[in-house]
Motif scaffolding. Structure first.
Motif, PDB file in Angstrom:
ATOM      1  N   HIS A 280      36.710   9.687  -9.004  1.00  0.00           N
ATOM      2  CA  HIS A 280      37.017  10.617  -8.404  1.00  0.00           C
ATOM      3  C   HIS A 280      36.034  11.599  -8.922  1.00  0.00           C
ATOM      4  O   HIS A 280      34.742  11.819  -8.462  1.00  0.00           O
ATOM      5  CB  HIS A 280      37.167  11.346  -9.645  1.00  0.00           C
ATOM      6  CG  HIS A 280      37.797  10.843 -11.071  1.00  0.00           C
ATOM      7  ND1 HIS A 280      39.357  10.509 -11.049  1.00  0.00           N
ATOM      8  CD2 HIS A 280      37.969  10.422 -11.895  1.00  0.00           C
ATOM      9  CE1 HIS A 280      39.768  10.173 -11.352  1.00  0.00           C
ATOM     10  NE2 HIS A 280      39.080   9.997 -12.682  1.00  0.00           N
ATOM     11  N   PHE A 281      36.062  12.143  -7.410  1.00  0.00           N
ATOM     12  CA  PHE A 281      35.495  12.529  -6.604  1.00  0.00           C
ATOM     13  C   PHE A 281      34.975  14.131  -7.373  1.00  0.00           C
ATOM     14  O   PHE A 281      35.160  15.130  -8.087  1.00  0.00           O
ATOM     15  CB  PHE A 281      35.685  14.069  -5.506  1.00  0.00           C
ATOM     16  CG  PHE A 281      35.311  15.040  -4.535  1.00  0.00           C
ATOM     17  CD1 PHE A 281      33.626  14.300  -3.992  1.00  0.00           C
ATOM     18  CD2 PHE A 281      35.352  15.818  -4.212  1.00  0.00           C
ATOM     19  CE1 PHE A 281      33.257  14.967  -3.170  1.00  0.00           C
ATOM     20  CE2 PHE A 281      34.518  16.877  -3.848  1.00  0.00           C
ATOM     21  CZ  PHE A 281      33.418  16.794  -2.902  1.00  0.00           C
ATOM     22  N   VAL A 282      33.573  13.731  -7.266  1.00  0.00           N
ATOM     23  CA  VAL A 282      32.641  15.154  -7.712  1.00  0.00           C
ATOM     24  C   VAL A 282      32.093  16.239  -7.763  1.00  0.00           C
ATOM     25  O   VAL A 282      32.685  17.560  -7.619  1.00  0.00           O
ATOM     26  CB  VAL A 282      31.186  14.397  -8.875  1.00  0.00           C
ATOM     27  CG1 VAL A 282      30.224  15.053  -9.553  1.00  0.00           C
ATOM     28  CG2 VAL A 282      32.072  13.373  -9.840  1.00  0.00           C
ATOM     29  N   CYS A 283      31.230  15.746  -6.111  1.00  0.00           N
ATOM     30  CA  CYS A 283      30.234  16.929  -4.911  1.00  0.00           C
ATOM     31  C   CYS A 283      29.468  16.799  -4.531  1.00  0.00           C
ATOM     32  O   CYS A 283      29.481  15.369  -3.771  1.00  0.00           O
ATOM     33  CB  CYS A 283      29.171  17.342  -6.552  1.00  0.00           C
ATOM     34  SG  CYS A 283      28.385  19.091  -5.474  1.00  0.00           S
ATOM     35  N   ARG A 284      29.166  17.313  -3.586  1.00  0.00           N
ATOM     36  CA  ARG A 284      29.076  17.008  -1.556  1.00  0.00           C
ATOM     37  C   ARG A 284      27.592  17.794  -2.481  1.00  0.00           C
ATOM     38  O   ARG A 284      27.302  18.620  -2.131  1.00  0.00           O
ATOM     39  CB  ARG A 284      29.914  16.877  -0.503  1.00  0.00           C
ATOM     40  CG  ARG A 284      29.275  16.764   0.579  1.00  0.00           C
ATOM     41  CD  ARG A 284      29.739  16.812   1.578  1.00  0.00           C
ATOM     42  NE  ARG A 284      29.120  16.504   3.223  1.00  0.00           N
ATOM     43  CZ  ARG A 284      29.822  16.545   4.320  1.00  0.00           C
ATOM     44  NH1 ARG A 284      30.857  16.992   4.308  1.00  0.00           N
ATOM     45  NH2 ARG A 284      28.529  16.442   5.175  1.00  0.00           N
ATOM     46  N   TYR A 285      26.580  17.022  -2.453  1.00  0.00           N
ATOM     47  CA  TYR A 285      24.979  17.594  -2.556  1.00  0.00           C
ATOM     48  C   TYR A 285      24.375  17.335  -0.958  1.00  0.00           C
ATOM     49  O   TYR A 285      24.267  16.461  -0.640  1.00  0.00           O
ATOM     50  CB  TYR A 285      24.578  16.556  -3.299  1.00  0.00           C
ATOM     51  CG  TYR A 285      25.251  16.266  -4.507  1.00  0.00           C
ATOM     52  CD1 TYR A 285      24.428  17.674  -5.362  1.00  0.00           C
ATOM     53  CD2 TYR A 285      25.366  15.283  -5.329  1.00  0.00           C
ATOM     54  CE1 TYR A 285      24.875  17.262  -7.494  1.00  0.00           C
ATOM     55  CE2 TYR A 285      26.541  15.771  -6.645  1.00  0.00           C
ATOM     56  CZ  TYR A 285      25.726  16.202  -7.289  1.00  0.00           C
ATOM     57  OH  TYR A 285      26.113  16.389  -8.731  1.00  0.00           O
ATOM     58  N   LYS A 286      24.647  18.800  -0.185  1.00  0.00           N
ATOM     59  CA  LYS A 286      23.098  18.752   0.634  1.00  0.00           C
ATOM     60  C   LYS A 286      21.915  19.708   0.341  1.00  0.00           C
ATOM     61  O   LYS A 286      22.075  20.462  -0.945  1.00  0.00           O
ATOM     62  CB  LYS A 286      23.545  19.903   1.076  1.00  0.00           C
ATOM     63  CG  LYS A 286      25.175  19.264   2.018  1.00  0.00           C
ATOM     64  CD  LYS A 286      25.425  20.727   3.111  1.00  0.00           C
ATOM     65  CE  LYS A 286      26.777  19.800   4.093  1.00  0.00           C
ATOM     66  NZ  LYS A 286      27.396  19.947   4.914  1.00  0.00           N
ATOM     67  N   ALA A 287      21.000  19.019  -0.109  1.00  0.00           N
ATOM     68  CA  ALA A 287      20.343  18.579  -1.172  1.00  0.00           C
ATOM     69  C   ALA A 287      18.650  18.430  -0.495  1.00  0.00           C
ATOM     70  O   ALA A 287      18.818  17.088   0.353  1.00  0.00           O
ATOM     71  CB  ALA A 287      20.468  18.199  -2.198  1.00  0.00           C
ATOM     72  N   ASP A 288      17.626  18.015  -1.216  1.00  0.00           N
ATOM     73  CA  ASP A 288      16.102  18.122  -0.767  1.00  0.00           C
ATOM     74  C   ASP A 288      16.614  15.887  -1.104  1.00  0.00           C
ATOM     75  O   ASP A 288      16.085  15.283  -0.989  1.00  0.00           O
ATOM     76  CB  ASP A 288      15.349  18.665  -1.708  1.00  0.00           C
ATOM     77  CG  ASP A 288      14.309  19.161  -0.462  1.00  0.00           C
ATOM     78  OD1 ASP A 288      15.462  20.073   0.268  1.00  0.00           O
ATOM     79  OD2 ASP A 288      13.147  19.736  -1.122  1.00  0.00           O
ATOM     80  N   GLY A 289      17.623  16.318  -2.532  1.00  0.00           N
ATOM     81  CA  GLY A 289      17.537  14.753  -3.250  1.00  0.00           C
ATOM     82  C   GLY A 289      18.328  15.032  -4.114  1.00  0.00           C
ATOM     83  O   GLY A 289      18.856  16.328  -4.643  1.00  0.00           O
ATOM     84  N   LEU A 290      18.602  13.374  -4.861  1.00  0.00           N
ATOM     85  CA  LEU A 290      19.467  13.704  -6.001  1.00  0.00           C
ATOM     86  C   LEU A 290      19.051  12.591  -6.930  1.00  0.00           C
ATOM     87  O   LEU A 290      18.239  11.429  -6.558  1.00  0.00           O
ATOM     88  CB  LEU A 290      20.620  13.033  -4.728  1.00  0.00           C
ATOM     89  CG  LEU A 290      21.835  13.372  -6.738  1.00  0.00           C
ATOM     90  CD1 LEU A 290      22.030  14.675  -7.420  1.00  0.00           C
ATOM     91  CD2 LEU A 290      23.387  12.524  -6.110  1.00  0.00           C
ATOM     92  N   ILE A 291      19.344  12.831  -8.034  1.00  0.00           N
ATOM     93  CA  ILE A 291      18.314  11.986  -9.284  1.00  0.00           C
ATOM     94  C   ILE A 291      19.419  11.774  -9.846  1.00  0.00           C
ATOM     95  O   ILE A 291      20.123  12.349 -11.198  1.00  0.00           O
ATOM     96  CB  ILE A 291      17.268  12.938 -10.199  1.00  0.00           C
ATOM     97  CG1 ILE A 291      16.226  13.729  -9.513  1.00  0.00           C
ATOM     98  CG2 ILE A 291      16.660  11.810 -11.046  1.00  0.00           C
ATOM     99  CD1 ILE A 291      15.130  13.988 -10.096  1.00  0.00           C
ATOM    100  N   LEU A 292      19.631  10.227 -10.370  1.00  0.00           N
ATOM    101  CA  LEU A 292      20.564   9.599 -11.549  1.00  0.00           C
ATOM    102  C   LEU A 292      19.743   8.519 -12.622  1.00  0.00           C
ATOM    103  O   LEU A 292      18.656   8.350 -12.700  1.00  0.00           O
ATOM    104  CB  LEU A 292      21.319   8.202 -10.508  1.00  0.00           C
ATOM    105  CG  LEU A 292      22.185   9.385  -9.051  1.00  0.00           C
ATOM    106  CD1 LEU A 292      22.759   7.585  -8.582  1.00  0.00           C
ATOM    107  CD2 LEU A 292      22.775   9.964  -9.788  1.00  0.00           C
TER     108      LEU A 292
END
Lengths: 288, 288, 288, 288
Positions: free
Chosen positions: D167-179
């Motif tokens: 399922h599509f959650v989000c498109r992230y334009k950012a400095d980064g993404l943490i899982l």
């Protein structure tokens, strides 16, 4: 699910759109041989002289409860169902709700599916809350979204000690404290800075409201935990609220004990509408 | 500054520490030939049968007002001074305040400096606030920290339209809205997520409390601006509070107009204690 | 403003929309008897064999500089103007910028107004930044948005000591630190959690990026202040960036000194588009 | 647990305190008839001419691995154990770690308990991560804290599409993404604004770093979910990092697939030190 012979109908009062929708719904139910029990607001939208019962009594003897309104109407319908295995069919009038995800256009096709037993059920765990005073349980509530303790007056603050499973977590001096289910994570907790919790996560979220410390952050604990809040504020300074709708003032030394409920709400959802779809539409989430 | 012949004394009631401090202070003033006007709380700490006046009347005819208490006592003393050029000498009992930065150990040395006119004055701009109803000004307040509009009841929300200098800024659906001076930035606004604003910045901060949108952020506007808040909530749903201490319920369509005040509070501060020192000590700011 | 005889034109490369706009603009300027100096990107959009100069040289001898692009193109044009009193006429290609608020539809009417000297100028204070190493000034920059110090590598962190006017403010252990003008408050600082600062506020904002402490908050200081950052990280761990575009690695013990610049950028703005209008459109600010 | 016959020892280099601790530890092990395998750093602290193996090989044939260092040393030891059922005994040198909760004073009493098999094991679920390129798996990692994707250069941003269970959650334009795992929630995710997640919660946290939208919030998903991140940034703009220690640049269209690992780290903890105790001590959490 049991075959649907009787549906309960609970409506939000004074919504223009319901004036046409309710008569159409009743006609549809008549033509499909389904009986109904309605509250006063529903009766007033119909052109008929129907018998009415209180909201609390609507679900009795029904195999389905239809809510016409918004998330607020649904929250009170959920309390009326009170843990019984009666699915909620929640139609949003004039907007999109996190919980009332069925639009008026989808009402009849989805109802058709429900009658054929082809609907999709989403289970939402509720939060059980009891108030202990001098060792006695003086109140018990079930919340779908959240249990909130707030100060009643701007000049004061709440002063709460929070333990999780008998371990000391934090003393909260704040405007308030929210204990939220995943369902409630997109409601009040989100306004207070809480994270978005997918409904399938087995967790409860503890979110302070305007904490008087710089260090406070929302905390997620397992939904197998028991959260115990001890109220240190003087009598009647702190107020307990369930789903933003019912509640009572707290006395000093009251204990509010919350745990994941044995009950879950059965919510009928249209197949296409998913958690993040609602999130994007309601909150413009993720948009620039 | 005028030579100090008479000081006013305003004390916080029921603080153990004041029972020794007040008699010592009065003896010191007597020995230095300085007269005093006291409120009831101060008289009760003394062993003497002093005449008392109300807090509001204490500053009359004084060249200095001594506050014994915390930031709360100081806020009410600031209102009593009401824009007159009388410096405040604020001693913190039992802690460290953002405003009451003089400790009990420093009381007499600092008082000595003040008598010799060697003290340091920090000017703190106040925030002027008036309530307009049907075109009339029905109330006027001066705030040192903040003007806050909050909902009175958890089930509701405030609904405010904010204009700055006649330009539309935002419609706020929230638990509340804080208009804060730089002085107040470390008080309620900070709890609600606002930034820390150095006292020398000529700005006012608009900080929403639990906004029902994900996009809201604190906004800083020039202190040359006029902020106008139009209340769209029904009568008595929104409540106006000044410095967390006084206020009144708002009616629908009330306008709350805020601008930087012509008045500034003159605060006597010990030379060593600076803004960020207090911040670090009070809030453990910047610590890991 | 001086009469406009020659305009400089700086264009963002590879934007489809410019292929028609640039020839139209040049024809318009020809027909109005206005000369032009263009950079390479602009020449490539024209069908003419124009002489070109580097971006840095475009403003020389011009009374107006036209930017065709986005906020990024404008930031580099602002550096090319380098404090001279030449207004910037910034047209946004394909979107809405905080700074490039003139749309392509408004280009010619607004240009007409500028020629008649009827345009509105918004002054935006810049931020002056110098790098001191062993007591020498080794670099100097002017920023419109922000001066940013970041770590170059995920495994490390920056370690900075921040003083404002010789008073110790905070030691920052973080991913980075942003020093932002009010203009830059809606750029990188906003992403890092900073407040929105109205352009007329005389302040600089210090916003940490991912601070390793729970207590850190953005700090606003007066634009009469000098902010001094001492770099404690080893050589080449921290990197200095100006407006997200130019910069250099920092050495251990380097000092980055920032103060409000004597220069201000003169930005031509359409009369109707105001700060919060852009904010609402760009960021869906205040929307639910 | 298997009887402890051989322990592995992994030490952080260049820690003063280890110069006395390591010889004492080796003597203690000798006197209790326990063998050991050490890395180079440990050998250098000892006065003996011990054989050394690489950190990765230390756990081979051991029934316990002792870490002397901080949380960083432990993270690399956890990767060396690589899913084997060998408990980690983590001693913090010169501080308090979230994971290395055993102090040097407790080393010998706790080791004694471990030999008697009376120690307490805390299981920490790891996060499994694979990189898919053109349909092939080109890399596989196990993380204890987090999987992070960041931009390599301040001028750019990452551009990621996040799906959870298709399922599509989000498109992230950012400095980064943490899982982040619950274990990692008190590490990098906390700096980026993430919530504190109790280790017993079955969830993964998706926390954006400096998102370019105002609406982004941390999202908690069930640890039964598969999180898929599609990298839309050009080759080598985004960088993948595991536990802040190892990683690789990503190519455009790479997919990073994360799911809760089958492996859990077995962490030996002193009986008295609990999650929130560490939180309070490390982060001054909940303090004013």
């Amino acid at each position: 699910m049991e075959p649907i012979r009787t549906v309960g109908i609970i409506s939000k009062p004074e919504v223009k759109q319901a004036e046409q929708l309710v008569p159409a719904l009743l006609a549809w139910l008549d033509s499909h041989g389904v009986g109904y029990r309605v509250d006063l607001a529903t009766q007033q939208y119909s052109s008929k002289d129907l018998p009415t019962v209180s909201r609390e009594e609507v679900p009795d003897g029904c195999q389905l409860v239809i809510v016409l309104g918004g998330d607020g109407t649904l929250l009170s319908a959920a309390r009326a169902i009170a843990g019984r295995e009666i699915p909620l069919f929640a139609v949003n009038l004039g907007g999109l709700g996190f919980l009332t995800a069925i639009s008026t256009e989808e009402l009849f096709p989805e109802l058709e599916r429900a009658l054929r037993n082809e609907h999709r059920i989403a289970k939402r765990r509720m939060l059980s809350c009891e108030v202990q005073r001098h060792g006695d349980v003086v109140a018990h509530y079930e919340a779908l979204n959240d249990v909130v303790i707030t100060k009643v007056n701007i000049a004061r603050m709440i002063d709460l000690v929070c333990n999780v499973d008998a371990h000391f977590v934090c003393r909260y001096k704040a405007d308030g404290l929210i204990l939220s289910t995943p369902t409630g994570s997109t409601a009040y907790s989100l306004s207070a800075g809480g994270p978005i919790v997918f409904p399938s996560v087995g967790a409860l979220c503890i979110t302070p409201i305007c904490p008087h410390t710089l260090t406070n952050r929302p905390v997620l604990v397992s939904d197998a935990s028991v959260i115990q809040i001890l109220n240190l504020a003087s009598d009647d300074v702190a107020y307990l609220t369930i789903d933003g709708q019912v509640g009572e003032p707290l006395k000093e030394q009251d204990r509010v004990i919350c745990r994941s409920s044995q009950h879950a709400l059965s919510l009928i959802r249209p197949p296409r509408m998913l958690f993040f779809d609602v999130l994007r539409q309601k909150l413009k989430w993720g948009e620039r």
